[in-house]
Design an enzyme around this catalytic site. Structure first.
Site, PDB file in Angstrom:
ATOM      1  N   ASP A 177      27.881  33.267  40.618  1.00  0.00           N
ATOM      2  CA  ASP A 177      28.381  34.190  41.629  1.00  0.00           C
ATOM      3  C   ASP A 177      28.040  33.779  43.063  1.00  0.00           C
ATOM      4  OD1 ASP A 177      29.076  35.628  39.369  1.00  0.00           O
ATOM      5  OD2 ASP A 177      28.284  37.528  40.118  1.00  0.00           O
ATOM      6  N   ASP A 178      28.819  34.328  43.980  1.00  0.00           N
ATOM      7  CA  ASP A 178      28.548  34.349  45.427  1.00  0.00           C
ATOM      8  C   ASP A 178      28.898  33.043  46.152  1.00  0.00           C
ATOM      9  OD1 ASP A 178      27.618  36.830  44.711  1.00  0.00           O
ATOM     10  OD2 ASP A 178      25.581  36.553  45.474  1.00  0.00           O
ATOM     11  N   HIS A 234      35.272  38.170  43.567  1.00  0.00           N
ATOM     12  CA  HIS A 234      33.988  38.861  43.810  1.00  0.00           C
ATOM     13  C   HIS A 234      34.032  39.638  45.135  1.00  0.00           C
ATOM     14  CE1 HIS A 234      29.946  39.686  42.607  1.00  0.00           C
ATOM     15  NE2 HIS A 234      29.335  38.873  43.450  1.00  0.00           N
ATOM     16  N   HIS A 259      31.237  41.663  49.692  1.00  0.00           N
ATOM     17  CA  HIS A 259      30.068  41.784  48.810  1.00  0.00           C
ATOM     18  C   HIS A 259      29.302  43.071  49.100  1.00  0.00           C
ATOM     19  CE1 HIS A 259      26.664  40.671  46.269  1.00  0.00           C
ATOM     20  NE2 HIS A 259      27.482  39.787  45.735  1.00  0.00           N
ATOM     21  N   HIS A 290      23.697  32.425  40.118  1.00  0.00           N
ATOM     22  CA  HIS A 290      24.294  32.359  41.455  1.00  0.00           C
ATOM     23  C   HIS A 290      24.341  30.925  41.975  1.00  0.00           C
ATOM     24  CE1 HIS A 290      23.077  36.555  41.037  1.00  0.00           C
ATOM     25  NE2 HIS A 290      24.018  36.852  41.910  1.00  0.00           N
TER      26      HIS A 290
HETATM   27 ZN   LIG Z   1      27.314  38.754  43.950  1.00  0.00          ZN
END
Ligand SMILES: [Zn+2]
Length: 198
Positions: free
Chosen positions: A19-20, A70, A74, A166
């Site tokens: 993620d991210d 995503h 955020h 991540h």
């Molecule tokens: Zn995230």
């Protein structure tokens, strides 16, 4: 539409999710580590990061991994905001990721911090994205040490197959070290690398 956590693969399998990102330092490293073990992962990208690094988005797709939306900002409190705001966060991010990828399939939506609502799940589904949860969360973003990340993943795998890690949002050297050690161990234990059911 329920939140997906089960693998497509009917056998013993994990779903790696990152993620991210994408991030110019950590995403290429993740791709290298995944390739070394022949592993596949699902990359949950924010719209602005995808927009800033379309080359990385295309590399992720070209390597056979999958994309996940995503959101734009955020905002982990987006489940307490208006449906219109949630929709804008999801659809603006979809536009940015689609542009960056050149229109590659975008099959999943993961709310930041898991801040799903029934409305956001429905809206994502209406645009071809299954909501994607997780079972294993070693808190790698808090940087507890690579060994702790690895041990926590292995312990929590009893919870289910979808692993949250991540490749963006800060220094992910510990995550990458943990991933490098984790993948051969999973293979030894007979796990396949699958994708979540879409
Ligand atoms: Zn995230």
């Amino acid at each position: 539409m329920s939140i997906s956590r089960q693998p497509e693969d009917p056998g013993k399998a994990v779903n790696l999710t990152l993620d991210d990102g994408p991030d110019p330092t950590w995403t290429p490293k993740a791709l290298e580590i995944l390739a070394a073990s022949g592993a596949k992962a699902t990359f949950c990208m924010t719209g602005p990061n995808a927009q800033a690094h379309p080359d990385l988005v295309k590399k992720v797709v070209a390597a056979g991994h999958r994309l996940c939306n995503h959101s734009v900002s955020h905002d982990t409190a987006m489940d307490r905001k208006s449906v219109a705001y949630q929709g804008k966060e999801i659809l603006d991010a979809k536009r940015m990721i689609d542009e960056a990828s050149g229109g590659a399939e975008l099959r999943y939506y993961r709310a930041p911090g898991g801040a799903f609502t029934p409305q956001s799940r429905q809206l994502a589904a209406a645009h071809g994205m299954r909501s994607l949860g997780w079972n294993v969360d070693p808190g790698d973003y808090r940087r507890p040490g690579a060994d702790t990340i690895l041990a926590t993943v292995e312990r929590q795998l009893a919870n289910g197959p979808t692993i949250l890690l991540h490749d963006g949002g800060g220094d992910r050297s510990q995550t990458m070290q943990a991933l490098q050690n984790l993948l051969p161990r999973l293979k030894e234990q007979g796990y396949a690398f699958s994708f979540p059911q879409a």
